[in-house]
Write an enzyme that holds these catalytic residues in place. Structure first.
Site, PDB file in Angstrom:
ATOM      1  N   MET A  99      -9.359   7.737   8.265  1.00 34.04           N
ATOM      2  CA  MET A  99      -9.755   8.142   6.906  1.00 34.04           C
ATOM      3  C   MET A  99     -10.979   9.059   6.912  1.00 34.04           C
ATOM      4  O   MET A  99     -11.945   8.837   6.187  1.00 34.04           O
ATOM      5  CB  MET A  99     -10.027   6.897   6.043  1.00 34.04           C
ATOM      6  N   ASP A 125       0.827  -1.204   0.000  1.00 36.59           N
ATOM      7  CA  ASP A 125       0.000   0.000   0.000  1.00 36.59           C
ATOM      8  C   ASP A 125       0.862   1.254   0.000  1.00 36.59           C
ATOM      9  O   ASP A 125       2.097   1.197   0.056  1.00 36.59           O
ATOM     10  CB  ASP A 125      -0.933  -0.011   1.212  1.00 36.59           C
ATOM     11  N   LYS A 128      -3.941   3.060  -2.356  1.00 39.62           N
ATOM     12  CA  LYS A 128      -5.146   3.866  -2.571  1.00 39.62           C
ATOM     13  C   LYS A 128      -4.970   5.178  -1.816  1.00 39.62           C
ATOM     14  O   LYS A 128      -4.733   5.189  -0.621  1.00 39.62           O
ATOM     15  CB  LYS A 128      -6.395   3.150  -2.064  1.00 39.62           C
TER      16      LYS A 128
END
Length: 262
Positions: free
Chosen positions: A186, A51, A73
């Site tokens: 997030m 990641d 991402k």
């Protein structure tokens, strides 16, 4: 440090076999917070599918010749689709490679590791999950904020501000009514709506809040504020946001900073 004892521990870590996928958590950022099992896996994998938030120092621990594949991402930026990542894991395993899927934090805490594990199980791919320090709890500790204190809370809530769709978003007002601290992952893009819902749910505007950016890395920054001020802040990513009485404990600790080792 006893180098022989450390080598003996590493020698006891499990061996990867061709055709296996290991889903591993790299922790919140600081390479020193890797587990020995993840360190051992880095030294064995033929391919590491990683990641965005994996430090270069961690990837440098890969065995010579290992292939590094970035599938990170990042909000608002072009990124790999989850279905493509899962298909890659399956294909590489079926090609007989030792596959390490390396994620920030813990793979099963807001890391989509559960989705990947289910897909691997359904494809009959042998897999293993290696835990990592989840970023939310590690960020609070790194910021001198205890996640639990007997005098403040008997539970703590981990929540994501990035639901798969709006129907899956947490009931923020209901979480506010629990009176327990909330750690947000997030949530930078959805923070104004979250704050509004928490206030509507009864959390006082002056509820202590902390923003921890780049937790455990050399770039770590901690901002302490109030709940009602969070919505007006321009918060960079990655960030963990803590809301609740536990945040106020930080000031008590830092009042004696001469005794607190960085």
């Amino acid at each position: 440090m006893n180098a022989d004892a450390l080598a003996a521990l590493l020698a006891r870590t499990r061996r990867m076999a061709p055709g296996e996928v290991w889903l591993a958590g790299a922790g919140p950022g600081d390479p020193g917070l890797l587990t020995l099992e993840v360190l051992g896996a880095l030294g064995q994998a033929d391919i590491i599918i990683h990641d965005a938030l994996i430090e270069a120092e961690v990837l440098a621990l890969a065995r010579p010749g290992a292939e590094l594949v970035f599938v990170g991402k990042r909000g608002g930026r072009p990124s790999a689709r989850q279905a493509e990542i899962t298909a890659l894991l399956v294909a590489e395993a079926r090609a007989g490679r030792r596959v390490l899927r390396l994620k920030g934090g813990d793979p099963f805490v807001f890391g989509r590791g559960g989705e990947e594990a289910v897909a691997l199980a359904e494809a009959n791919i042998p897999f293993r999950v290696l835990p990592g320090l989840t970023s939310g709890l590690a960020a609070m500790t790194a910021a001198s904020i205890p996640a639990t204190m007997r005098e403040t809370n008997q539970a703590i809530i981990l929540a994501t501000g990035h639901a798969a769709d709006t129907s899956q978003a947490p009931d923020w007002a209901a979480l506010a009514r629990t009176g327990q601290p909330i750690l947000l992952y997030m949530a930078t893009r959805t923070l104004p709506a979250i704050v509004a819902a928490l206030l509507e749910g009864g959390l006082p505007p002056a509820t202590p809040a902390a923003v921890v950016v780049g937790a455990t890395t050399p770039d770590q920054a901690v901002i302490v504020t109030r709940l009602d001020a969070l919505a007006e802040m321009d918060i960079p990513s990655p960030a963990i946001i803590g809301i609740g009485a536990i945040v106020a404990v930080r000031e008590r600790l830092l009042a004696h900073a001469g005794r607190l080792l960085a």
